[in-house]
Design an enzyme around this catalytic site. Structure first.
Site, PDB file in Angstrom:
ATOM      1  N   ASP A  91     -15.137  18.588  15.361  1.00  0.00           N
ATOM      2  CA  ASP A  91     -13.776  18.645  15.925  1.00  0.00           C
ATOM      3  C   ASP A  91     -12.880  17.561  15.340  1.00  0.00           C
ATOM      4  O   ASP A  91     -13.334  16.674  14.623  1.00  0.00           O
ATOM      5  CB  ASP A  91     -13.829  18.448  17.451  1.00  0.00           C
ATOM      6  CG  ASP A  91     -14.523  19.598  18.163  1.00  0.00           C
ATOM      7  OD1 ASP A  91     -14.616  20.683  17.575  1.00  0.00           O
ATOM      8  OD2 ASP A  91     -14.981  19.401  19.307  1.00  0.00           O
ATOM      9  N   TYR A 146     -26.467  14.486  17.124  1.00  0.00           N
ATOM     10  CA  TYR A 146     -25.193  13.757  17.152  1.00  0.00           C
ATOM     11  C   TYR A 146     -25.413  12.391  17.790  1.00  0.00           C
ATOM     12  O   TYR A 146     -26.353  12.211  18.573  1.00  0.00           O
ATOM     13  CB  TYR A 146     -24.154  14.502  18.000  1.00  0.00           C
ATOM     14  CG  TYR A 146     -23.491  15.673  17.322  1.00  0.00           C
ATOM     15  CD1 TYR A 146     -22.239  15.535  16.731  1.00  0.00           C
ATOM     16  CD2 TYR A 146     -24.099  16.928  17.300  1.00  0.00           C
ATOM     17  CE1 TYR A 146     -21.606  16.621  16.116  1.00  0.00           C
ATOM     18  CE2 TYR A 146     -23.471  18.017  16.688  1.00  0.00           C
ATOM     19  CZ  TYR A 146     -22.234  17.851  16.101  1.00  0.00           C
ATOM     20  OH  TYR A 146     -21.603  18.913  15.496  1.00  0.00           O
TER      21      TYR A 146
END
Length: 375
Positions: A91, A146
Site C-alpha cells: 500500500d 511483514y
C-alpha cells in the site's frame, strides 16, 4: 574541430544503436528480481497505467527496465507483454526489504548494475534468479512475512501521562502484547480488518502462521519495537488493523473480548494503525522450491547470499525513513489521539439504533441534540 566532435557524437550514437540491436537479438527469459525500496512518497507498489499523478514503485522500475535495454519500450506500456507479476501489492507509503517480481527480460550483460543505474537510490534490485516459464510470483508464493516498526509509547496505557521520549516498555506489557498477537494465529474471518468484504465472503478467511513483537531498542532517543507477522496472504489494510486493535486493547480503550467479536459476523469498529512502519520483509516459495529448487535447471528461491545487502539497505533507507518521519510528522502520536473517537463497545446495529433513537428523542424535544456521529 567541429567535424571531429560531430564524428565522435555520431560514433557514440552508432555504438548505442549497435548495443540496442544486440539486445534485440537476445532471447527473452523468465526471471525473478529481488527488490528493496523505501515506500515514502509513493502510492504503493502497483502501477496505475494512465494515472501519472500517483507515482508508484513500478513506475520507476518499468522506466529503468526500458532504459537499461532489458525490455522493449512497448512492454513498458503494456506490462502483460512481459508477463509481469508482483508478489505483493504494498500500500501507499509501505516499504519492502524482500519484494519479488517475475517477468520476461532480455538477459543483457551486467543486468543488475544497468537496471540499478536507472533507479533512484531508495529502490534497489538486490538479486536475480531464472525461473520456470510458467512461474507467476503472486500465485506461486505460499506465504509472506511483514514487519511493523513502531514507537513503544503506542502501548502506554491511556490513563498514564507519558512523555514519548522517556517511555520504556516493561516486560509485563510486552508479554501482554505478545499474548494478544498470538491470538491471531490460525484461520480466522478477517472481514472486519479490511474494507468492502462481507462476513460471509470466503476470501475474508485468512491463515496466520506467526505473529509476535520483538525486544525493544532505542533509536534517536525514542524506543521502538518490531512486530513480525507471517501469513499465507493478507488483504488491504489487514495487518495495520490487526496491530491497531491490539494497541487499542493494551491502551485500555477496548476489552480483550473484542478480538473474538471481530471474527464473528457483526460489524466491529477496528482502528487502522499508520502505514509508515509497515515493511514487506520476505516472500516464501516453499512448494516451488521443493518441486523445482533442486531439479538441476533452476535454483531455489532463497536469498541467503543477499541477506547482508538487505540488512544494509534497511539500515540505510528503511529504518531512518521510519524514525525521521515519525519524529517530524508524529504519525503514530497523532493516530493515537484518534482512538477515543472509536466505538469499541457497540455493534454497528446497536450504534445505528442508538443514533436513530437519539435523533427521534431530540426531534420530539425540539432540541439541537448533538448525537455521536461515529460511523
Amino acid at each position: 574541430e567541429e567535424n571531429g566532435h560531430q564524428n565522435k557524437r555520431l560514433k557514440s550514437d552508432a555504438d548505442e544503436e549497435d548495443a540496442e540491436d544486440q539486445n534485440k537479438k537476445l532471447p527473452k527469459r523468465k526471471i525473478v528480481l529481488l527488490m528493496a525500496y523505501s515506500g515514502k512518497g509513493y502510492h504503493g507498489m502497483q502501477r496505475n497505467v494512465g494515472s501519472s499523478q500517483f507515482k508508484t514503485i513500478e513506475d520507476d522500475l518499468v522506466s529503468a527496465l526500458v532504459q537499461s535495454g532489458c525490455i522493449p519500450e512497448n512492454h513498458g506500456e503494456d506490462m502483460k507483454k512481459m508477463s509481469f507479476q508482483r508478489c505483493a501489492r504494498t500500500d501507499k507509503g509501505v516499504s519492502a526489504a524482500g519484494q519479488i517480481v517475475s517477468l520476461k527480460v532480455r538477459l543483457i550483460d551486467d543486468i543488475l548494475e544497468k537496471i540499478n543505474n536507472h533507479l533512484p537510490s531508495h529502490i534497489r534490485i538486490l538479486g536475480l534468479k531464472r525461473v520456470t516459464g510458467g512461474f507467476n510470483s503472486k500465485n506461486k508464493c505460499d506465504a509472506r512475512t511483514y514487519s511493523y516498526m513502531l514507537p513503544t509509547f503506542a502501548f502506554a496505557h491511556k490513563d498514564h501521562d507519558v512523555q514519548e521520549e522517556l517511555y520504556r516498555l516493561d516486560t509485563e506489557t510486552l508479554e501482554r502484547v505478545n499474548k494478544l498477537l498470538a491470538c491471531y494465529k490460525g484461520t480466522h474471518n478477517f472481514h472486519n480488518f479490511t474494507s468492502q468484504k462481507g462476513p460471509r465472503d470466503p476470501s475474508a478467511r485468512r491463515y496466520i502462521m506467526e505473529m509476535y513483537c520483538g525486544e525493544p531498542f532505542v533509536r534517536e532517543n525514542v524506543e521502538f519495537a518490531v512486530i513480525k507477522v507471517k501469513g499465507q496472504s493478507f488483504m488491504m489494510h489487514q495487518i495495520r488493523k490487526m496491530i491497531g486493535l491490539v494497541i487499542a486493547i493494551v491502551k485500555g480503550y477496548a476489552a480483550e473480548s473484542i478480538m473474538e467479536r471481530s471474527w464473528g459476523e457483526e460489524k466491529v469498529d477496528v482502528p487502522k494503525a499508520p502505514g509508515l512502519g509497515l515493511v514487506l520483509e520476505k516472500v516464501h516459495f516453499e512448494k516451488y522450491n521443493r518441486r523445482f529448487g533442486n531439479d538441476g535447471l533452476h535454483e531455489p528461491l532463497e536469498w541467503a547470499e543477499e541477506e547482508e545487502k538487505i540488512a544494509v539497505f534497511k539500515e540505510q533507507y528503511i529504518y531512518p525513513t521510519i524514525i525521521n518521519t515519525e519524529r517530524e510528522e508524529k504519525s503514530m502520536a497523532n493516530w493515537l489521539n484518534t482512538l477515543p473517537i472509536h466505538d469499541f463497545n457497540s455493534s454497528a446495529v446497536e450504534m445505528q439504533t442508538n443514533n436513530k433513537n437519539s435523533k427521534k428523542s431530540s426531534d420530539l424535544e425540539g432540541s439541537d441534540g448533538c448525537g455521536d456521529d461515529s460511523d
